[in-house]
Design a protein around this motif. Sequence first.
Motif, short mmCIF file in Angstrom:
data_model
loop_
_atom_site.label_atom_id
_atom_site.label_comp_id
_atom_site.label_asym_id
_atom_site.label_seq_id
_atom_site.Cartn_x
_atom_site.Cartn_y
_atom_site.Cartn_z
N ILE A 1 0.84 -1.21 0.00
CA ILE A 1 0.00 0.00 0.00
C ILE A 1 0.87 1.25 0.00
N ASP A 2 2.12 1.11 0.48
CA ASP A 2 2.98 2.30 0.58
C ASP A 2 3.45 2.81 -0.78
N GLY A 8 2.03 4.88 6.23
CA GLY A 8 3.21 5.22 5.45
C GLY A 8 4.38 5.49 6.38
N GLU A 21 1.43 8.86 9.46
CA GLU A 21 1.86 8.19 10.70
C GLU A 21 3.37 8.35 10.87
N HIS A 73 -5.72 -0.04 9.72
CA HIS A 73 -5.69 -1.23 8.87
C HIS A 73 -6.88 -1.34 7.92
N ARG A 126 -5.39 -1.58 4.58
CA ARG A 126 -4.92 -2.87 4.04
C ARG A 126 -6.05 -3.89 3.96
#
Length: 288
Positions: free
Chosen positions: A120-121, A164, A215, A243, A246
């Motif tokens: 996801i990053d 992130g 974050e 989460h 994700r």
Amino acid sequence: MKVLIIASGGDAPGMNKVIYNLYRRLKGNLFACKKGFAGLIDGTILPAQNFNPSKYKNEAGVCIKSARCPRFIHDEGFKKGLKNAKKFDAVVILGGNGSAKGAQRLAENGVKTIFVPATIDNDIAGGEYSLGFHTAVKACCDAVYNVMPSMNAFDRTCVFQVMGRRCNKIALNVAKMVNADALIANEDEIDFQHLAKVINKNYKQENSSIIILRENILPIDKFISTLKTFTKGVEIKPFIVGHLQRGTRPSKVDINKANQICKNIFKALKSEQKFSFIYFKEGQCKIK
Ligand code: F6P
């Protein structure tokens, strides 16, 4: 042709679709490492069907389980993993920046390796897109769209913390999409005085404010308590998207991307092409 699949690092929406597509094509010839590179080192390798890929094909998460495995960085762990990887005709690795390095090292040591960017990053060096990124950004935007109507009712400010750890791409994209009043994507960007000015102005005009905070910059509670010392009577609420980023079902964009990537993988495997390392850069399939 015996193929091994591994998911490493944070799970990403779309990983399951890749696993399912490969399973549908290769059936009993697809094997999976349970729990990332840890499974490769320990030899926890099972037929993919044991993980029920059909059931999870459109879901987030990763049915073969993932792990973060520092042991694989060290020579002893790597050598054990390499021995197991060499039992297969090709190894497919799903993951982010760290996993890409592991994949490259396997390729350099004679394993036919295919690396699929899935994090996801979206932090893979030189790449423009990774599986899961679109879903994660969308999940954050949906959180903002669903929370703000309630904030508006009280002219409140809401601070949305997005993921992130070492990468600010989610924060940047979300702030742009939702037209945030402020974005804190890096530590040196915190200017409480300026933030308070924006928030106070909105409040005076009976408007709410949206702040996107990446974050790993400042704990959200500390951020809000400090901000409150600069604002006048404005209520400021925290919202950690966490989460959901994700765990949200993969978006259409990520499902299509997974299908596209698999087509390229099949082409390479089918033609028995001579390759040592296949990876995806700027949306293109690169073969070495
Ligand atoms: O996969 C990357 C990531 O989602 C980062 O953005 C985040 O900092 C981290 O994983 C969270 O990891 P965990 O789920 O182990 O807390």
